[in-house]
Scaffold this motif. Structure first.
Motif, PDB file in Angstrom:
ATOM      1  N   SER A   1      38.661  60.159  31.755  1.00  0.00           N
ATOM      2  CA  SER A   1      39.066  61.387  32.447  1.00  0.00           C
ATOM      3  C   SER A   1      38.832  61.307  33.948  1.00  0.00           C
ATOM      4  O   SER A   1      39.543  61.959  34.728  1.00  0.00           O
ATOM      5  CB  SER A   1      38.334  62.600  31.867  1.00  0.00           C
ATOM      6  OG  SER A   1      36.932  62.494  32.059  1.00  0.00           O
ATOM      7  N   GLN A   2      37.859  60.515  34.377  1.00  0.00           N
ATOM      8  CA  GLN A   2      37.613  60.388  35.811  1.00  0.00           C
ATOM      9  C   GLN A   2      38.723  59.638  36.528  1.00  0.00           C
ATOM     10  O   GLN A   2      38.878  59.758  37.746  1.00  0.00           O
ATOM     11  CB  GLN A   2      36.268  59.700  36.066  1.00  0.00           C
ATOM     12  CG  GLN A   2      35.053  60.550  35.701  1.00  0.00           C
ATOM     13  CD  GLN A   2      35.096  61.937  36.311  1.00  0.00           C
ATOM     14  OE1 GLN A   2      35.336  62.108  37.501  1.00  0.00           O
ATOM     15  NE2 GLN A   2      34.866  62.954  35.485  1.00  0.00           N
ATOM     16  N   THR A   3      39.522  58.873  35.768  1.00  0.00           N
ATOM     17  CA  THR A   3      40.651  58.207  36.424  1.00  0.00           C
ATOM     18  C   THR A   3      41.694  59.227  36.883  1.00  0.00           C
ATOM     19  O   THR A   3      42.513  58.917  37.757  1.00  0.00           O
ATOM     20  CB  THR A   3      41.315  57.185  35.480  1.00  0.00           C
ATOM     21  OG1 THR A   3      41.791  57.846  34.304  1.00  0.00           O
ATOM     22  CG2 THR A   3      40.327  56.100  35.081  1.00  0.00           C
ATOM     23  N   GLN A   4      41.671  60.417  36.296  1.00  0.00           N
ATOM     24  CA  GLN A   4      42.534  61.486  36.811  1.00  0.00           C
ATOM     25  C   GLN A   4      42.179  61.792  38.260  1.00  0.00           C
ATOM     26  O   GLN A   4      43.070  61.976  39.106  1.00  0.00           O
ATOM     27  CB  GLN A   4      42.375  62.749  35.974  1.00  0.00           C
ATOM     28  CG  GLN A   4      42.839  62.633  34.537  1.00  0.00           C
ATOM     29  CD  GLN A   4      42.657  63.944  33.792  1.00  0.00           C
ATOM     30  OE1 GLN A   4      42.618  65.022  34.403  1.00  0.00           O
ATOM     31  NE2 GLN A   4      42.546  63.882  32.475  1.00  0.00           N
ATOM     32  N   ASN A   5      40.890  61.840  38.548  1.00  0.00           N
ATOM     33  CA  ASN A   5      40.452  62.118  39.916  1.00  0.00           C
ATOM     34  C   ASN A   5      40.831  60.979  40.858  1.00  0.00           C
ATOM     35  O   ASN A   5      41.216  61.214  42.009  1.00  0.00           O
ATOM     36  CB  ASN A   5      38.941  62.349  39.949  1.00  0.00           C
ATOM     37  CG  ASN A   5      38.528  63.580  39.172  1.00  0.00           C
ATOM     38  OD1 ASN A   5      39.271  64.556  39.109  1.00  0.00           O
ATOM     39  ND2 ASN A   5      37.358  63.543  38.563  1.00  0.00           N
ATOM     40  N   VAL A   6      40.698  59.743  40.360  1.00  0.00           N
ATOM     41  CA  VAL A   6      41.069  58.589  41.178  1.00  0.00           C
ATOM     42  C   VAL A   6      42.548  58.670  41.548  1.00  0.00           C
ATOM     43  O   VAL A   6      42.931  58.501  42.721  1.00  0.00           O
ATOM     44  CB  VAL A   6      40.781  57.272  40.432  1.00  0.00           C
ATOM     45  CG1 VAL A   6      41.324  56.081  41.217  1.00  0.00           C
ATOM     46  CG2 VAL A   6      39.281  57.117  40.191  1.00  0.00           C
ATOM     47  N   ALA A   7      43.383  58.936  40.551  1.00  0.00           N
ATOM     48  CA  ALA A   7      44.821  59.033  40.805  1.00  0.00           C
ATOM     49  C   ALA A   7      45.147  60.206  41.720  1.00  0.00           C
ATOM     50  O   ALA A   7      45.992  60.095  42.616  1.00  0.00           O
ATOM     51  CB  ALA A   7      45.573  59.181  39.479  1.00  0.00           C
TER      52      ALA A   7
END
Length: 399
Positions: A322-328
């Motif tokens: 879910s933290q890859t949402q923030n990265v993107a």
């Protein structure tokens, strides 16, 4: 989740009453930290307490409530936009409203039962049985207790410790495959174009209508529609399946982005971009995009991510994915305005192409999880027969 809510409340006050920009950014970072703790935990918890037959329906409520919160924020922004006499409190009031939802959560979370799977994992079987007795029909309690206990006992016997959980995620082929799949769909949730539209919708609408009040009203209407569109996931996710919804959603978003690009380019070239008819047409296509996005890559990504991992690594894996949402989202917050300035309406061709791409990836490489118990996900991803629950809770078939 409780700790995350407390952090959000505390840093919201820091952000609202910040005396300078540095403290304001510190408060914003703190709110993000709290959200980072809460966001992965919610879908995990909902997936663990839900009956398999309606697990997708229940987990879709996570995105539905997100849409409700977005509507609230836009309503506050719209209302405060009419009161410039408030000075700094015009924007401070928007910020401080962030405490409402976590404050309600802090005072009501104690009414929620603990996850029966977590209780069994921590040798609190009597409490787990009592929770299941409240959440299931009598004939399902003993059966589910036996299934969960058998699976968790096998998992726990092979659990070497906290550090090794992360090691397992990145070194065990079966886990790494699932983690990569979860990371891909969470990253893609933002790169569909949703993140850019969400962050820059006002800039795009202002470019079309050149009126801030009109833009605020459109954002409110958009949020209302977002709630209604998310209900499609609640209604259909346990009927049509996760992958069907993801594929159809991606194809719908791709087509809407294609139309936005073509209409924007043609009308800008012939000087009719700022006519009311053109503006209504473009905004309508953004609404069509949201119609396809909300039930699919908005809600279903959370559902799929929250149900494909075993108990031992579920919380950690969902947190990472879910933290890859923030990265993107952060990456696009820098890239999108540059792309929009350089390419104009052609920018949306990029999102069109990516949406076609993720539709193909999901269709060919992602297994369907509808009706599969959490304890049978290992069998599904290992390519072995898994038990699928259909219509009636006690009716099962082998696939």
């Amino acid at each position: 989740m409780f700790i995350g809510a407390i952090i959000i409340i505390g840093f919201t006050f820091v952000q609202t009453f910040s005396p300078n920009f540095t403290i304001h950014i510190l408060g914003r970072a703190g709110v993000g930290l709290g959200q980072g703790l809460m966001l992965p935990s919610g879908p995990v918890y909902m997936g663990e307490i839900a009956p398999v037959e309606i697990r997708g329906t229940m987990m879709s409520l996570w995105q539905l409530m997100y849409s409700v919160g977005a509507l609230g924020s836009y309503l506050v922004a719209l209302f405060m936009g009419w009161h410039s006499e408030l000075g700094n409190w015009q924007w401070r009031m928007v910020l401080i409203m962030q405490v409402v939802a976590p404050a309600i959560f802090v005072f009501t979370v104690w009414m929620d039962p603990e996850s029966p799977r977590w209780l069994i994992y921590n040798d609190r079987n009597d409490e787990a049985q009592a929770v299941l007795a409240k959440l299931r029909s009598d004939e399902d309690v003993d059966r589910e207790m036996e299934e969960i206990s058998e699976y968790i006992n096998a998992e726990r016997a092979n659990n070497p410790g906290t550090f090794a959980v992360y090691q397992m995620l990145f070194t065990k082929a079966n886990m790494l495959k699932r983690l990569a799949m979860a990371i891909f769909i969470n990253f893609s949730q933002q790169t569909t174009g949703q993140s850019s539209l969400n962050s820059y919708s006002s800039k795009i609408y202002n470019k079309i209508f050149n009126n801030q009040n009109t833009t605020n009203i459109i954002n409110v209407v958009n949020s209302v529609c977002g709630i209604l569109f998310t209900l499609n996931s609640t209604i259909f996710v346990d009927r049509l399946g996760r992958i069907t919804i993801l594929v159809v959603g991606a194809l719908g978003m791709a087509v809407s982005m294609l139309i936005v690009s073509v209409v924007g380019m043609v009308t800008e070239a012939n000087g009719t971009l700022y006519q009311m008819g053109t503006g209504i047409g473009l905004v309508s296509m953004f609404f069509v995009f949201i119609f396809f996005y909300k039930p699919s890559w908005g809600a279903t990504v959370w559902i799929y991510t929250g149900e494909i991992f075993p108990m031992t690594v579920r919380a950690q894996a969902v947190g990472i994915a879910s933290q890859t949402q923030n990265v993107a989202s952060v990456a696009l917050s820098y890239l999108f305005p540059v792309m929009l300035a350089a390419w104009g309406w052609k920018t949306f061709f990029v999102f069109m192409g990516y949406n076609f791409f993720i539709a193909a990836i999901c269709h060919f490489f992602y297994p369907e999880t509808k009706g599969i118990t959490l304890e049978d996900m290992d069998a599904l991803f290992d390519g072995k027969p898994a038990t699928v629950s259909v219509a009636e809770p006690d009716t099962e078939k082998k696939v």
